[in-house]
Design a protein around this motif. Structure first.
Motif, PDB file in Angstrom:
ATOM      1  N   ARG A  83       0.719  -1.319  -0.024  1.00  0.00           N
ATOM      2  CA  ARG A  83       0.100   0.075   0.019  1.00  0.00           C
ATOM      3  C   ARG A  83       0.983   1.309   0.046  1.00  0.00           C
ATOM      4  N   PHE A  84       0.335   2.389  -0.414  1.00  0.00           N
ATOM      5  CA  PHE A  84       0.987   3.620  -0.450  1.00  0.00           C
ATOM      6  C   PHE A  84       0.735   4.420   0.946  1.00  0.00           C
ATOM      7  N   CYS A  85       1.654   5.363   1.324  1.00  0.00           N
ATOM      8  CA  CYS A  85       1.608   6.069   2.554  1.00  0.00           C
ATOM      9  C   CYS A  85       1.881   7.485   2.083  1.00  0.00           C
ATOM     10  N   VAL A  86       1.087   8.538   2.711  1.00  0.00           N
ATOM     11  CA  VAL A  86       1.077   9.865   2.521  1.00  0.00           C
ATOM     12  C   VAL A  86       1.131  10.702   3.667  1.00  0.00           C
ATOM     13  N   ALA A  87       1.818  11.441   4.001  1.00  0.00           N
ATOM     14  CA  ALA A  87       1.807  12.552   4.913  1.00  0.00           C
ATOM     15  C   ALA A  87       0.718  13.635   4.623  1.00  0.00           C
ATOM     16  N   ASP A  88      -0.383  13.765   5.531  1.00  0.00           N
ATOM     17  CA  ASP A  88      -1.480  14.471   5.402  1.00  0.00           C
ATOM     18  C   ASP A  88      -1.054  15.758   6.126  1.00  0.00           C
ATOM     19  N   SER A  89      -1.947  16.865   5.599  1.00  0.00           N
ATOM     20  CA  SER A  89      -1.540  18.336   6.194  1.00  0.00           C
ATOM     21  C   SER A  89      -0.139  18.689   6.129  1.00  0.00           C
ATOM     22  N   ALA A  90       0.480  18.373   5.101  1.00  0.00           N
ATOM     23  CA  ALA A  90       1.872  18.812   5.001  1.00  0.00           C
ATOM     24  C   ALA A  90       2.304  20.069   5.323  1.00  0.00           C
ATOM     25  N   GLU A  91       1.249  21.234   5.037  1.00  0.00           N
ATOM     26  CA  GLU A  91       1.233  22.477   5.092  1.00  0.00           C
ATOM     27  C   GLU A  91       1.386  22.974   6.648  1.00  0.00           C
ATOM     28  N   ALA A  92       0.494  21.957   7.565  1.00  0.00           N
ATOM     29  CA  ALA A  92       0.344  22.242   9.132  1.00  0.00           C
ATOM     30  C   ALA A  92       1.569  21.833   9.713  1.00  0.00           C
ATOM     31  N   PHE A  93       2.305  20.553   9.151  1.00  0.00           N
ATOM     32  CA  PHE A  93       3.243  19.820   9.655  1.00  0.00           C
ATOM     33  C   PHE A  93       4.262  19.660   8.804  1.00  0.00           C
TER      34      PHE A  93
END
Length: 182
Positions: A83-93
């Motif tokens: 599966r894929f993994c993404v970092a969410d809310s990269a603008e906040a974190f």
């Protein structure tokens, strides 16, 4: 290289390296990444996270709207899962946090040879891991994950990953024409 933290468990050996194997017919392709995992068949569950550490994949961000995350996977028929993994809310974190990681659902590697694997970020389900199960902000690619399925997966998984891309899903209209059919 595989992450020994962040939930990786149940394996004896894991490596990720560059390889010359390429998806055929793509000009300028420099080659793929090769993931080899020897699973601890006694331990359950087995999970290996291979995070991206640099380059455009690590620093590019995008919104989920009309976006499809895709990569070619050269399967080995091992019945391990991917599966894929993404970092969410990269603008906040911008540096990331363990709780802003979201994943696609699992896909069983039950094929041999190249296959395009997609995650439509707007339409497909979000899997369960450490995030809140929602894609809410700017996204950044984090990496790939593999897991062993007890009683189904082979003890060794060797796959190749090539041509990671964030594609845009475009709407294409078909216009009905009047008159006789040619």
């Amino acid at each position: 290289r595989p992450d020994s933290g962040a939930g990786s468990t149940g394996y004896v050996y894991a490596s990720f390296s560059s390889d010359a194997k390429k998806v055929p017919g793509i000009s300028g392709n420099l080659g793929s990444g090769k993931a080899t995992i020897e699973w601890d068949t006694v331990a359950t569950p087995g999970l290996v996270r291979i995070p991206v550490t640099g380059g455009p994949a690590r620093f590019s961000t995008w919104a989920k709207t009309r976006r499809v995350l895709q990569t070619y996977v050269y399967g080995d028929g091992s019945n391990a899962q991917f599966r894929f993994c993404v970092a969410d809310s990269a603008e906040a974190f911008p540096a990331g946090t363990p709780t802003n990681l979201e994943v696609s659902t699992w896909r069983t590697i039950d094929w041999a040879g190249w296959r395009m694997v997609n995650w439509d970020l707007e339409r497909d389900s979000v899997g369960s891991w450490v995030g809140n199960g929602r894609l809410e902000g700017q996204l950044r690619f984090d990496g790939y994950q593999f897991r062993r399925v007890q009683g189904l997966s082979r003890p060794i998984t060797t796959v190749y990953l090539d041509q990671l891309e964030v594609a845009e899903r475009l709407l294409v209209g078909v216009e009905q024409q009047e008159g006789p059919v040619p």
